[in-house]
Write a protein that holds these residues in place. Structure first.
Motif, PDB file in Angstrom:
ATOM      1  N   ALA A 142      26.536  35.754 110.475  1.00 48.29           N
ATOM      2  CA  ALA A 142      25.625  36.816 110.921  1.00 48.29           C
ATOM      3  C   ALA A 142      26.001  38.163 110.307  1.00 48.29           C
ATOM      4  O   ALA A 142      25.140  38.919 109.854  1.00 48.29           O
ATOM      5  CB  ALA A 142      25.639  36.910 112.447  1.00 48.29           C
ATOM      6  N   ILE A 143      27.287  38.460 110.285  1.00 45.98           N
ATOM      7  CA  ILE A 143      27.764  39.737 109.736  1.00 45.98           C
ATOM      8  C   ILE A 143      27.448  39.848 108.242  1.00 45.98           C
ATOM      9  O   ILE A 143      27.148  40.929 107.728  1.00 45.98           O
ATOM     10  CB  ILE A 143      29.279  39.883 109.985  1.00 45.98           C
ATOM     11  CG1 ILE A 143      29.549  40.037 111.491  1.00 45.98           C
ATOM     12  CG2 ILE A 143      29.854  41.078 109.217  1.00 45.98           C
ATOM     13  CD1 ILE A 143      31.014  39.984 111.862  1.00 45.98           C
TER      14      ILE A 143
ATOM     15  N   THR B 256      17.541  41.696 108.848  1.00 41.54           N
ATOM     16  CA  THR B 256      17.530  41.724 110.312  1.00 41.54           C
ATOM     17  C   THR B 256      17.185  40.354 110.878  1.00 41.54           C
ATOM     18  O   THR B 256      17.778  39.901 111.862  1.00 41.54           O
ATOM     19  CB  THR B 256      16.506  42.756 110.816  1.00 41.54           C
ATOM     20  OG1 THR B 256      16.864  44.045 110.315  1.00 41.54           O
ATOM     21  CG2 THR B 256      16.468  42.809 112.338  1.00 41.54           C
TER      22      THR B 256
ATOM     23  N   ARG C  64      22.141  34.392 102.674  1.00 43.40           N
ATOM     24  CA  ARG C  64      22.603  35.632 103.320  1.00 43.40           C
ATOM     25  C   ARG C  64      22.242  36.888 102.541  1.00 43.40           C
ATOM     26  O   ARG C  64      22.159  37.969 103.107  1.00 43.40           O
ATOM     27  CB  ARG C  64      24.116  35.577 103.561  1.00 43.40           C
ATOM     28  CG  ARG C  64      24.947  35.363 102.310  1.00 43.40           C
ATOM     29  CD  ARG C  64      26.408  35.043 102.672  1.00 43.40           C
ATOM     30  NE  ARG C  64      27.228  34.783 101.497  1.00 43.40           N
ATOM     31  CZ  ARG C  64      27.301  33.600 100.891  1.00 43.40           C
ATOM     32  NH1 ARG C  64      26.572  32.585 101.325  1.00 43.40           N
ATOM     33  NH2 ARG C  64      28.091  33.437  99.835  1.00 43.40           N
TER      34      ARG C  64
ATOM     35  N   ARG D 251      20.167  37.943 110.601  1.00 43.49           N
ATOM     36  CA  ARG D 251      21.275  38.411 111.444  1.00 43.49           C
ATOM     37  C   ARG D 251      21.000  38.120 112.919  1.00 43.49           C
ATOM     38  O   ARG D 251      21.844  37.581 113.638  1.00 43.49           O
ATOM     39  CB  ARG D 251      21.497  39.902 111.212  1.00 43.49           C
ATOM     40  CG  ARG D 251      22.767  40.449 111.838  1.00 43.49           C
ATOM     41  CD  ARG D 251      23.147  41.787 111.229  1.00 43.49           C
ATOM     42  NE  ARG D 251      22.052  42.746 111.274  1.00 43.49           N
ATOM     43  CZ  ARG D 251      21.384  43.179 110.210  1.00 43.49           C
ATOM     44  NH1 ARG D 251      21.683  42.703 109.013  1.00 43.49           N
ATOM     45  NH2 ARG D 251      20.417  44.069 110.333  1.00 43.49           N
TER      46      ARG D 251
ATOM     47  N   CYS E 187      24.879  38.578 106.648  1.00 42.17           N
ATOM     48  CA  CYS E 187      23.440  38.565 106.326  1.00 42.17           C
ATOM     49  C   CYS E 187      22.897  39.973 106.120  1.00 42.17           C
ATOM     50  O   CYS E 187      23.191  40.893 106.892  1.00 42.17           O
ATOM     51  CB  CYS E 187      22.659  37.870 107.445  1.00 42.17           C
ATOM     52  SG  CYS E 187      22.974  36.099 107.565  1.00 42.17           S
TER      53      CYS E 187
END
Length: 385
Positions: free
Chosen positions: A305-306, A311, A373, A314, A308
Motif C-alpha cells: 500500500a505504501i 489513491t 504499484r 493505496r 502504490c
C-alpha cells in the motif's frame, strides 16, 4: 482525453517475475496449516473437510494469480458493478436464502453454498477505493465525501444484520471506517466523531444493551463478562475453548494427538474454533507461529500500500488488509475469551468455501497492486467509468 500512464510490466512473463512471491509463500503456509488441522480433527481422515478445503485452496490460489495480472483500470471499472452485484445477492438471500442453524446467510448453488456477505467485503472496498480515487482531496470531509460512503456501508450492513450476522456487520462497518480514515479524513472530524461515539456508548450503557441486542446476543455478552454465568449453557463452549488451548501447554500434544477437539467438546471445530485445535496439538509455539505468519502477511500488504502511487490502489490495499486483520483478530480474540463469541472464521485455516475464495481474491488484488504499484490511472478511468 486522459492518458493512462503505467510504468509497470505489461508482458505476462514480466508480471509473474514481478509478483510478490514471499507473500504468496506465506499464504500457502497458512493454507497447508488449515488442511493439516482439518485432517487431524476429522480423526486423520481427508473426509469430510481436508480434501474439500485443499481443492478450494487450489482453485483460490489459481484465481488469485489470474486476478493479480489484470491492470488497476480494469478493477476500477469493475468496482461499482461488483458492489451492486453483491448488494443484489444479499437481497436474494432475503428471498431465497438457505437457513442453517437459525441463520439465513447462504444461496444454494448446488456444489457450493455462496455467502454473499463475504463477496460484499471485497466489493465494498473496491467501490469505496474507486469513490475516493475520483473525489478531490479537499472534498473528503464534505457532505458528499462522508454521506455517500456511509450509505455504501449502511445498505449492506442493514441486510447482513438481519440474517442475523452481527460479526460480519461489525467487520464490514470497521473496514469502511478504515477506508474513510485512510482517504484523508480531518483529525478535527475524527475527534468530533470520537466524542459523539463516547456519548453514544454511555447512552447505550444507561439505556441498557438488552433493549438493543437480540436475546442470544445479550447472552453472549453476559457469558463474556462472567465466565461462571450459565457454565453448562451459553458459557460451555467458550470455557471449553480456553481449556482446549490451555491443554496444549508450550509445545502441544503433537499432530493428530488432540483429544478435546476429537471428543466433540466444541461445536464447529472445523470453522470458528479451529485455532483451539491448533493450540491443543501445537501448543503456545504453534499458536504464536500462526500469529507471526499473519503478522508478516499484514506487514507485506501494508508495504504494498505504501509503495502504490495511486489513491485507488493505496486505499484498495489498505482496506483489504484491514479486513484481513480484523478476521484474524476477531477469531483469535473470540476463542481466547478476549471478546464475546461472534461467527468469524480464521482466514485460510478455517473450513469454508466462499470465505476461502473471497480472501484469496482479495490477496489477488493486493498482489496486482504490487505489480502495478507505479500505475497512475486518471480519475474516472475504467471499464465502465
Amino acid at each position: 482525453m486522459a492518458v493512462f500512464r503505467e510504468t509497470v510490466p505489461r508482458d505476462l512473463r514480466d508480471k509473474m517475475m514481478e509478483l510478490n512471491w514471499s507473500l504468496v509463500l506465506l499464504l500457502i503456509l497458512l493454507g497447508v496449516a488449515g488442511v493439516a488441522m482439518l485432517y487431524s480433527i476429522a480423526g486423520a481422515d481427508w473426509s469430510p473437510w481436508a480434501n474439500r478445503h485443499a481443492m478450494r485452496l487450489g482453485a483460490g490460489f489459481a484465481g488469485m494469480l489470474v486476478i493479480a495480472m489484470f491492470p488497476p483500470r480494469f478493477w476500477m471499472g469493475m468496482a461499482y458493478p461488483a458492489y451492486f452485484g453483491a448488494l443484489a445477492l444479499l437481497l436474494l438471500v432475503e428471498l431465497f436464502g438457505v437457513n442453517i442453524n437459525g441463520a439465513q446467510r447462504w444461496i444454494d448453488l448446488g456444489p457450493l453454498r455462496l455467502q454473499p456477505s463475504e463477496v460484499m467485503k471485497v466489493a465494498l472496498v473496491l467501490a469505496m477505493a474507486r469513490f475516493y480515487h475520483d473525489l478531490p482531496t479537499e472534498k473528503v470531509t464534505s457532505p458528499t465525501g462522508l454521506l455517500v460512503p456511509l450509505m455504501m456501508i449502511g445498505a449492506p450492513a442493514a441486510l447482513i444484520i438481519g440474517q442475523p450476522d452481527l460479526g460480519t456487520t461489525l467487520l464490514l462497518a470497521a473496514t469502511g471506517v478504515i477506508i474513510i480514515f485512510m482517504a484523508g479524513l480531518s483529525w478535527w472530524f475524527i475527534l468530533t466523531v470520537s466524542v459523539a461515539g463516547l456519548i453514544g456508548v454511555v447512552g447505550v450503557a444507561v439505556y441498557g444493551l438488552e433493549n438493543i441486542l437480540a436475546e442470544y446476543q445479550m447472552d453472549r455478552v453476559r457469558a463474556f463478562l462472567n465466565p461462571d454465568y450459565d457454565p453448562l449453557g451459553i458459557n460451555y463452549h467458550p470455557n471449553q475453548a480456553v481449556i482446549t488451548m490451555g491443554s496444549g501447554g508450550m509445545t502441544g500434544k503433537g499432530f493428530l494427538e488432540g483429544t478435546q477437539s476429537k471428543l466433540g467438546y466444541l461445536p464447529e471445530m472445523q470453522t470458528d474454533y479451529i485455532f483451539t485445535a491448533l493450540g491443543e496439538e501445537f501448543g503456545f509455539v504453534g499458536g504464536i507461529s500462526v500469529l507471526a505468519i499473519n503478522a508478516l502477511i499484514m506487514a507485506q500488504a501494508v508495504g504494498v500500500a505504501i509503495s502504490c502511487k495511486s489513491t485507488f490502489l493505496r486505499l484498495l490495499t489498505m482496506g483489504l488488509t484491514g479486513t484481513y486483520a480484523l478476521y484474524v483478530f476477531i477469531n483469535i480474540a473470540m476463542v481466547s475469551r478476549l471478546m464475546p463469541v461472534v461467527g468469524v472464521p480464521l482466514p485460510l485455516i478455517s473450513y469454508g468455501g466462499t470465505v476461502v475464495l473471497s480472501v484469496l481474491a482479495a490477496f489477488g488484488l493486493i498482489l496486482g497492486a504490487h505489480i502495478h504499484r507505479n500505475a497512475e490511472p486518471p480519475k474516472g478511468a475504467g471499464l465502465f467509468g
